[in-house]
Design a protein around this motif. Structure first.
Motif, mmCIF file in Angstrom:
data_model
loop_
_atom_site.group_PDB
_atom_site.id
_atom_site.type_symbol
_atom_site.label_atom_id
_atom_site.label_comp_id
_atom_site.label_asym_id
_atom_site.label_seq_id
_atom_site.Cartn_x
_atom_site.Cartn_y
_atom_site.Cartn_z
ATOM 1 N N THR A 1 0.820 -1.218 0.000
ATOM 2 C CA THR A 1 0.000 0.000 0.000
ATOM 3 C C THR A 1 0.855 1.271 0.000
ATOM 4 O OG1 THR A 1 -0.177 -0.145 2.394
ATOM 5 C CG2 THR A 1 -2.017 -1.022 1.138
ATOM 6 N N LEU A 2 2.171 1.083 0.044
ATOM 7 C CA LEU A 2 3.062 2.251 -0.053
ATOM 8 C C LEU A 2 3.384 2.451 -1.523
ATOM 9 C CD1 LEU A 2 4.632 4.304 1.670
ATOM 10 C CD2 LEU A 2 6.567 2.759 1.591
ATOM 11 N N GLU A 3 2.939 3.574 -2.066
ATOM 12 C CA GLU A 3 3.080 3.759 -3.511
ATOM 13 C C GLU A 3 4.135 4.796 -3.840
ATOM 14 O OE1 GLU A 3 -0.746 4.954 -4.771
ATOM 15 O OE2 GLU A 3 -1.627 2.982 -4.372
ATOM 16 N N VAL A 4 4.712 4.626 -5.028
ATOM 17 C CA VAL A 4 5.617 5.648 -5.542
ATOM 18 C C VAL A 4 4.791 6.593 -6.405
ATOM 19 C CG1 VAL A 4 7.549 6.025 -7.111
ATOM 20 C CG2 VAL A 4 7.642 4.176 -5.449
ATOM 21 N N ARG A 5 4.773 7.867 -6.018
ATOM 22 C CA ARG A 5 4.000 8.850 -6.805
ATOM 23 C C ARG A 5 4.962 9.739 -7.564
ATOM 24 N NH1 ARG A 5 0.041 10.055 -1.997
ATOM 25 N NH2 ARG A 5 -0.949 8.024 -1.957
ATOM 26 N N ARG A 6 5.082 9.492 -8.830
ATOM 27 C CA ARG A 6 6.083 10.211 -9.625
ATOM 28 C C ARG A 6 5.579 11.562 -10.123
ATOM 29 N NH1 ARG A 6 10.458 6.883 -11.379
ATOM 30 N NH2 ARG A 6 10.084 4.724 -10.795
ATOM 31 N N ASP A 7 6.520 12.476 -10.161
ATOM 32 C CA ASP A 7 6.257 13.831 -10.616
ATOM 33 C C ASP A 7 7.543 14.380 -11.227
ATOM 34 O OD1 ASP A 7 4.311 15.756 -10.677
ATOM 35 O OD2 ASP A 7 3.882 15.482 -8.521
ATOM 36 N N SER A 8 7.446 15.462 -12.008
ATOM 37 C CA SER A 8 8.661 16.093 -12.531
ATOM 38 C C SER A 8 9.073 17.212 -11.580
ATOM 39 C CB SER A 8 8.407 16.694 -13.910
ATOM 40 O OG SER A 8 8.092 15.662 -14.795
ATOM 41 N N PHE A 9 10.332 17.253 -11.205
ATOM 42 C CA PHE A 9 10.811 18.324 -10.327
ATOM 43 C C PHE A 9 12.316 18.478 -10.459
ATOM 44 C CE2 PHE A 9 10.543 14.332 -8.033
ATOM 45 C CZ PHE A 9 11.825 14.196 -7.530
ATOM 46 N N GLU A 10 12.798 19.607 -9.922
ATOM 47 C CA GLU A 10 14.243 19.860 -9.876
ATOM 48 C C GLU A 10 14.672 19.569 -8.431
ATOM 49 O OE1 GLU A 10 17.821 20.821 -9.425
ATOM 50 O OE2 GLU A 10 16.601 22.389 -8.488
ATOM 51 N N PHE A 11 15.643 18.693 -8.240
ATOM 52 C CA PHE A 11 15.939 18.184 -6.894
ATOM 53 C C PHE A 11 16.961 19.019 -6.118
ATOM 54 C CE2 PHE A 11 17.734 14.886 -3.944
ATOM 55 C CZ PHE A 11 16.593 14.760 -3.171
ATOM 56 N N ARG A 12 17.816 19.756 -6.828
ATOM 57 C CA ARG A 12 18.916 20.440 -6.126
ATOM 58 C C ARG A 12 18.408 21.380 -5.020
ATOM 59 N NH1 ARG A 12 23.836 23.756 -8.861
ATOM 60 N NH2 ARG A 12 22.223 24.550 -10.223
ATOM 61 N N THR A 13 17.365 22.157 -5.322
ATOM 62 C CA THR A 13 16.858 23.120 -4.328
ATOM 63 C C THR A 13 16.280 22.380 -3.104
ATOM 64 O OG1 THR A 13 14.950 23.187 -5.769
ATOM 65 C CG2 THR A 13 16.318 25.151 -5.722
ATOM 66 N N HIS A 14 15.620 21.234 -3.356
ATOM 67 C CA HIS A 14 15.062 20.466 -2.234
ATOM 68 C C HIS A 14 16.192 19.901 -1.357
ATOM 69 C CE1 HIS A 14 10.947 20.683 -3.638
ATOM 70 N NE2 HIS A 14 11.396 20.426 -4.854
ATOM 71 N N ALA A 15 17.246 19.433 -2.027
ATOM 72 C CA ALA A 15 18.385 18.881 -1.285
ATOM 73 C C ALA A 15 19.017 19.980 -0.426
ATOM 74 C CB ALA A 15 19.411 18.297 -2.253
ATOM 75 N N ASP A 16 19.090 21.180 -1.006
ATOM 76 C CA ASP A 16 19.681 22.308 -0.299
ATOM 77 C C ASP A 16 18.888 22.604 0.992
ATOM 78 O OD1 ASP A 16 21.694 24.282 -0.304
ATOM 79 O OD2 ASP A 16 20.144 25.785 -0.724
#
Ligand code: ADP
Length: 262
Positions: free
Chosen positions: A103-118
């Motif tokens: 029941t744990l699903e992967v919900r894919r989306d398009s995004f830029e990861f660098r800012t989130h990592a920061d």
């Protein structure tokens, strides 16, 4: 204080009895499914009383008589730490129970990861600074992914949190993000390197197993319960990626994640 503590335990007892009474009403054929559902339900039902406990402790801490009493402040501080530990453990158990039951699903989306990592790096800076650990972040370019953002953030948090936790004072933790390969075959690479205690070679594969901790007494002191890396592995597998660690005892470890960009 005793009245407050009594109230907290009453709330937990109430939640457990509510949970047990609910359980008896659910007919489930398969024993494994029932076990998995039990863990998922229990985790869920225990989260609410724990957050009530935390806010009750916060309220007590603000009481004038307690603010002026070092003993009570200390007792409440310890209670708060343990409740937080339990909340983390329950959160992790819930994630794993959901992954087991599908029941744990992967919900894919398009995004830029660098800012989130920061943002994640910045949120961990205070705990690194408390140990005088230098936390460095380098991304070779913007990282455009089609993936589950929340799960990748959780993955990065687990790796960085561990790197800081298992690195002694004055150490170094480095995060680097990059991509490699051709446009059709592009892989996202996340690398977390530390100058920490390291992992013996025979344990490097086992650290991704549930509840596995290299040095149980030390891991307990650090507040670990051996579930972070198994969740990290689930997230990577769910993205058709790989995770592995190279390490030298007393010198440090490097965790490397590879995930297809699309
Ligand atoms: P824990 O909550 O114990 O940290 P994890 O699943 O995240 O659980 O990690 C499992 C074990 O792997 C840890 O108990 C620790 O022994 C080892 N470990 C994880 N990350 C590191 C690291 N960066 N350096 C050294 N040992 C690590």
């Amino acid at each position: 204080v005793l009245g407050g503590i009594g109230l907290l335990f009453f709330i937990v007892a109430l939640a457990i009895s509510h949970f047990l009474s609910k359980r008896t009403m659910i007919p489930i054929a398969n024993a494994f499914a029932r076990q998995r559902e039990f863990v998922a339900d229990a985790s869920h039902e225990l989260r609410t009383p724990l957050s009530v406990l935390l806010s009750s402790i916060d309220t007590l801490e603000m009481e004038e008589t307690i603010e002026e009493d070092p003993f009570s402040r200390n007792v409440l501080g310890n209670m708060k730490d343990e409740v937080k530990r339990m909340a983390n453990l329950i959160g992790d158990l819930l994630t794993l129970a959901r992954s087991d039951s599908g029941t744990l699903e992967v919900r894919r989306d398009s995004f830029e990861f660098r800012t989130h990592a920061d943002t994640i790096v910045k949120s961990l800076e205070p705990i690194a600074a408390a140990k005088n650990i230098s936390l460095q972040f380098h991304a070779f370019s913007d990282i455009h992914l089609y993936a589950d953002l929340e799960k990748l953030k959780q993955l990065l948090y687990i790796l960085l949190d561990n790197a800081i936790k298992y690195t002694p004072n004055n150490g170094l933790v480095q995060l680097s993000l990059s991509t490699e390969g051709t446009e059709q075959n592009k892989m996202f690479i996340m690398q977390v390197r530390d100058t920490g205690v390291g992992i013996p070679p025979e344990d490097c594969d086992k650290v991704f197993d549930r509840f596995y901790r290299v040095d149980k007494s030390r891991a307990r002191q650090m507040g670990g319960h051996g579930l972070g890396l198994s969740i990290a592995k689930w997230i990577v597998d769910a993205h058709q990626g790989t995770i592995h660690v190279t390490s030298k005892l007393n010198e440090g470890s490097t965790f490397i994640v590879r995930i297809p960009v699309k």
